[in-house]
Design a protein around this motif. Structure first.
Motif, short mmCIF file in Angstrom:
data_model
loop_
_atom_site.label_atom_id
_atom_site.label_comp_id
_atom_site.label_asym_id
_atom_site.label_seq_id
_atom_site.Cartn_x
_atom_site.Cartn_y
_atom_site.Cartn_z
N ILE A 173 -5.56 -6.04 -11.14
CA ILE A 173 -4.22 -5.55 -10.78
C ILE A 173 -4.10 -5.32 -9.28
CG2 ILE A 173 -2.62 -3.61 -11.02
CD1 ILE A 173 -3.54 -3.34 -13.91
N PHE A 174 -5.01 -4.53 -8.71
CA PHE A 174 -4.86 -4.16 -7.31
C PHE A 174 -5.15 -5.32 -6.36
CE2 PHE A 174 -5.02 0.11 -9.01
CZ PHE A 174 -4.14 0.79 -8.18
N ASN A 175 -6.12 -6.15 -6.65
CA ASN A 175 -6.46 -7.24 -5.74
C ASN A 175 -5.42 -8.36 -5.76
OD1 ASN A 175 -8.73 -5.86 -4.98
ND2 ASN A 175 -10.14 -7.09 -6.17
N ASN A 176 -4.50 -8.32 -6.72
CA ASN A 176 -3.40 -9.29 -6.74
C ASN A 176 -2.06 -8.65 -6.37
OD1 ASN A 176 -4.48 -11.96 -7.76
ND2 ASN A 176 -5.29 -10.58 -9.33
N LEU A 177 -2.11 -7.38 -5.97
CA LEU A 177 -0.89 -6.68 -5.58
C LEU A 177 -0.65 -6.85 -4.08
CD1 LEU A 177 1.29 -4.80 -6.80
CD2 LEU A 177 -0.14 -2.87 -6.13
N ARG A 178 0.61 -7.01 -3.72
CA ARG A 178 0.99 -7.19 -2.31
C ARG A 178 2.12 -6.22 -1.97
NH1 ARG A 178 -2.93 -9.57 -3.09
NH2 ARG A 178 -3.46 -11.77 -2.73
N TYR A 179 2.05 -5.75 -0.72
CA TYR A 179 3.18 -4.98 -0.17
C TYR A 179 3.76 -5.87 0.93
CZ TYR A 179 5.87 -1.39 2.26
OH TYR A 179 6.89 -0.69 2.86
N GLY A 180 4.90 -6.50 0.66
CA GLY A 180 5.34 -7.57 1.53
C GLY A 180 4.35 -8.70 1.36
N ASN A 181 3.71 -9.10 2.45
CA ASN A 181 2.64 -10.10 2.34
C ASN A 181 1.28 -9.50 2.65
OD1 ASN A 181 2.73 -9.72 5.07
ND2 ASN A 181 2.96 -11.89 5.62
N ARG A 182 1.21 -8.16 2.66
CA ARG A 182 -0.06 -7.48 2.96
C ARG A 182 -0.77 -7.14 1.65
NH1 ARG A 182 0.16 -6.36 8.51
NH2 ARG A 182 1.89 -7.68 9.26
N PRO A 183 -2.04 -7.56 1.52
CA PRO A 183 -2.74 -7.39 0.24
C PRO A 183 -3.33 -5.99 0.05
CG PRO A 183 -4.16 -8.50 1.80
CD PRO A 183 -2.84 -8.31 2.50
N PHE A 184 -3.44 -5.62 -1.21
CA PHE A 184 -4.25 -4.47 -1.61
C PHE A 184 -5.66 -4.98 -1.91
CE2 PHE A 184 -0.12 -2.80 -2.15
CZ PHE A 184 -0.18 -1.43 -2.37
N GLN A 185 -6.65 -4.13 -1.70
CA GLN A 185 -8.02 -4.46 -2.09
C GLN A 185 -8.67 -3.21 -2.68
OE1 GLN A 185 -7.74 -4.54 1.61
NE2 GLN A 185 -6.71 -6.51 1.65
N THR A 186 -9.39 -3.41 -3.79
CA THR A 186 -10.14 -2.30 -4.36
C THR A 186 -11.47 -2.81 -4.88
OG1 THR A 186 -10.03 -0.42 -5.89
CG2 THR A 186 -9.22 -2.51 -6.71
N GLU A 187 -12.51 -2.02 -4.70
CA GLU A 187 -13.85 -2.35 -5.17
C GLU A 187 -14.50 -1.10 -5.75
OE1 GLU A 187 -15.42 -5.14 -5.58
OE2 GLU A 187 -13.87 -6.42 -4.67
N PRO A 188 -14.00 -0.61 -6.89
CA PRO A 188 -14.62 0.58 -7.49
C PRO A 188 -16.07 0.31 -7.88
CG PRO A 188 -13.10 -0.46 -9.03
CD PRO A 188 -12.92 -1.15 -7.72
N LYS A 189 -16.93 1.23 -7.55
CA LYS A 189 -18.36 1.08 -7.83
C LYS A 189 -18.65 1.31 -9.31
CE LYS A 189 -19.21 0.48 -3.46
NZ LYS A 189 -19.54 -0.88 -2.95
N ILE A 190 -19.44 0.41 -9.88
CA ILE A 190 -19.73 0.52 -11.31
C ILE A 190 -20.52 1.80 -11.60
CG2 ILE A 190 -21.91 -0.76 -11.26
CD1 ILE A 190 -19.10 -1.03 -13.90
N GLY A 191 -21.36 2.23 -10.65
CA GLY A 191 -22.10 3.48 -10.84
C GLY A 191 -21.17 4.68 -10.93
N ALA A 192 -20.14 4.69 -10.09
CA ALA A 192 -19.16 5.80 -10.13
C ALA A 192 -18.38 5.78 -11.44
CB ALA A 192 -18.21 5.68 -8.94
#
Length: 355
Positions: A173-192
């Motif tokens: 969801i987040f890595n394909n989300l854009r605000y205008g043409n600016r991307p979102f990026q998320t990398e939640p840690k599997i340990g967390a």
């Protein structure tokens, strides 16, 4: 915008969101929505959704500006009618011959990822902030893996692989989300994420052990089953045990959801440098969600507006963003790059299918 917000953002401080709506104000919108939906046999529910979302979006304020919701009731109604028509045809075919039921089930499974993508894209594109719309660029294949396959993996593993499913879903969801043409990026840690699962898992296991122990104790106390009253009591105890397990599972789910929300949002960036944060208290979130349900049921639904506003305010006030740079300059760049995206609607992408 006031100078405090600008100065705070320029100093790289986290700025919290606010929710400015009130229960009494929303009650007027809600009661009209309910009455008109009943009178029109559900048709008005599409416009009710628009009014509800415009109220909640418009009262969610971040850095001095609120969000906007641009969908129309017609778009939502057409999407629902398409899905409803398909379900009617599928049921008619299933009644004609059982083989058709298998065919329609396969068609639904094939179409579902596509519908999920269209729903996510629609909701993104009808949402704007500071005159810049959001966008979603995910594919149906990604939806199949992250939503459908991820859910199946979580269920078949009895929740042991739920953190992986949560990571797949939120990254999609987040890595394909854009605000205008600016991307979102998320990398939640599997340990967390596994850390977030620890307390809910213990709640379910310990709760199940306690309930099972109580049932075994009843059997040991009266192994012969006794008379009819004892049988009734035993059956009642079994049902209460299942109900108790359901409550424990629901509470554990709320704890896990709040923790995952914090982890995902706090590992998300916009344009590679603007950082989001969430610090929901798992206990407070669970208490608000459960007490909202109880109060709503006890008041026969009349306190639903109060419950909705209460939860929206809590979630908003525990979300924040840190803008890197001078806020006016940053959003001027966003507006310049995102203005054209707002009006890009293709016919089927301009409909809400309810997924």
């Amino acid at each position: 915008m006031d100078n405090r917000v600008s100065a705070g953002a320029a100093a790289n401080a986290f700025e919290r969101a606010r929710f400015t709506g009130t229960a009494s104000e929303y009650f007027g919108i809600w009661i009209v929505n309910v009455l008109l939906t009943i009178v029109t046999l559900g048709i008005y529910s599409a416009w009710a959704k628009v009014r509800r979302n415009r109220y909640f979006y418009g009262n969610t304020v971040l850095l001095g500006r609120s969000f906007e919701y641009h969908a129309t009731g017609k778009q939502i109604l057409i999407g629902r009618l398409i899905v409803f028509a398909f379900l009617v045809v599928a049921n008619i075919l299933a009644a004609i011959h059982p083989l058709f039921s298998l065919v329609t089930t396969i068609l639904v499974l094939i179409a579902l990822p596509w519908l999920i993508v269209r729903g996510l894209r629609f909701n993104a594109r009808v949402t704007s902030y500071r005159n810049v719309r959001f966008d979603f660029t995910g594919t149906a294949g990604g939806a199949f893996v992250s939503v459908m396959l991820g859910s199946l993996v979580a269920v078949l593993s009895l929740g042991l692989l739920a953190p992986f499913a949560s990571r797949w879903l939120n990254r999609y969801i987040f890595n394909n989300l854009r605000y205008g043409n600016r991307p979102f990026q998320t990398e939640p840690k599997i340990g967390a994420l596994y850390g977030a699962l620890l307390v809910p898992a213990l709640m379910v296991v310990l709760g199940g052990v306690v309930l099972l122990g109580l049932l075994l104790l009843m059997f040991v106390t009266d192994p012969s089953g006794g008379g009819s009253m004892e049988d009734v009591a035993l059956i009642g105890a079994i049902y209460l045990s299942f109900f108790g397990l359901f409550i424990i599972y629901g509470l554990a789910g709320l704890f896990y959801r709040a923790a995952v929300h914090n982890i995902v949002w706090s590992s998300t960036q916009i344009d590679g440098r603007h950082v989001l944060r969430s610090d929901l208290s798992r206990t407070c979130y669970a208490w608000i969600a459960i007490s909202n349900v109880v109060v709503t049921v006890l008041t026969l639904g009349l306190m639903r507006p109060w419950a909705a506003v209460r939860l929206a305010r809590y979630v908003a006030e525990h979300a924040a963003i840190r803008i890197e740079g001078e806020i006016g300059e940053v959003f001027t760049q966003f507006e310049a790059s995102g203005t054209a995206i707002g009006s890009e609607y293709i016919s089927m992408e301009g409909l809400d299918f309810g997924f």
